[in-house]
Scaffold this active site. Structure first.
Site, PDB file in Angstrom:
ATOM      1  CG  ASP A  63     -46.115  37.750 -56.664  1.00  0.00           C
ATOM      2  OD1 ASP A  63     -44.921  37.825 -57.041  1.00  0.00           O
ATOM      3  OD2 ASP A  63     -47.029  37.365 -57.412  1.00  0.00           O
ATOM      4  CB  VAL A  64     -40.548  39.529 -54.640  1.00  0.00           C
ATOM      5  CG1 VAL A  64     -40.426  39.175 -53.172  1.00  0.00           C
ATOM      6  CG2 VAL A  64     -40.168  38.355 -55.538  1.00  0.00           C
ATOM      7  CG  ASN A  90     -33.438  34.670 -49.412  1.00  0.00           C
ATOM      8  OD1 ASN A  90     -32.342  34.187 -49.677  1.00  0.00           O
ATOM      9  ND2 ASN A  90     -34.502  33.910 -49.203  1.00  0.00           N
ATOM     10  CE1 TYR A 155     -30.921  31.397 -58.760  1.00  0.00           C
ATOM     11  CE2 TYR A 155     -28.725  30.728 -59.462  1.00  0.00           C
ATOM     12  CZ  TYR A 155     -29.598  31.107 -58.462  1.00  0.00           C
ATOM     13  OH  TYR A 155     -29.158  31.219 -57.157  1.00  0.00           O
ATOM     14  CE  LYS A 159     -30.663  34.718 -57.335  1.00  0.00           C
ATOM     15  NZ  LYS A 159     -31.156  35.398 -56.131  1.00  0.00           N
TER      16      LYS A 159
END
Length: 164
Positions: A63-64, A90, A155, A159
């Site tokens: 779980d990043v 990723n 998002y 990013k």
């Protein structure tokens, strides 16, 4: 071509999509691959596919967005393969949402997409340094880092942070 023969790679979000393709290519090029994700069944299928075709792979739940999960996954990678040379950050999610989106969904998106990259770099660098070999970290971003869109605010923000 074996461009990464003898190297050990950890790929986040590797159970599907781009992460899966990256893991397969790294294995094809000779790397031992730690496939990490929260989709355990799909991740194990990929690890079995790689080992079944003669490559080296292991599936590890990661779980990043959680520090303890990173420490555990990196420890397990080194236990299985002896070192870490390549980290591919990723993992990501892209839920739709405008500026009125639910705050918890905003936080979840940034936790996975941005905090996950930070934690990967932090603990990946530490792990690579202990292994005593040079390494590479690849942080996957998106064109949405440079172009805002009203329906993907979290998002795009996450990013953009990765790109910066």
């Amino acid at each position: 071509m074996n461009r990464v023969a003898g190297k050990v790679a950890l790929v986040t979000g590797a159970a599907s999509g781009l992460g899966r393709a990256i893991a397969l290519l790294l294995a094809e090029e000779g790397a031992a691959v730690a496939i990490t994700d929260i989709s355990d069944d799909e991740g194990q299928v990929l690890a079995d596919e790689i080992t079944g075709s003669g490559g080296q792979a292991v599936y590890i739940t990661l779980d990043v967005g959680r520090e303890d999960s990173w420490r555990s996954a990196l420890r397990e990678t080194v236990t299985n393969f002896g070192k870490l040379n390549i980290l591919v950050n990723n993992a990501g999610i892209a839920p739709p949402g405008d500026a009125t989106m639910d705050f918890e969904l905003w936080r979840k998106t940034l936790s996975i997409n941005l905090d996950g990259v930070f934690l990967g770099c932090k603990y990946g660098i530490e792990t690579m340094s202990r292994c005593g070999e040079k390494g590479s970290i690849i942080n996957v971003s998106s064109v949405m880092a440079m172009v805002g869109q009203a329906t993907t605010v979290a998002y795009s923000a996450s990013k953009g942070g990765v790109r910066s």
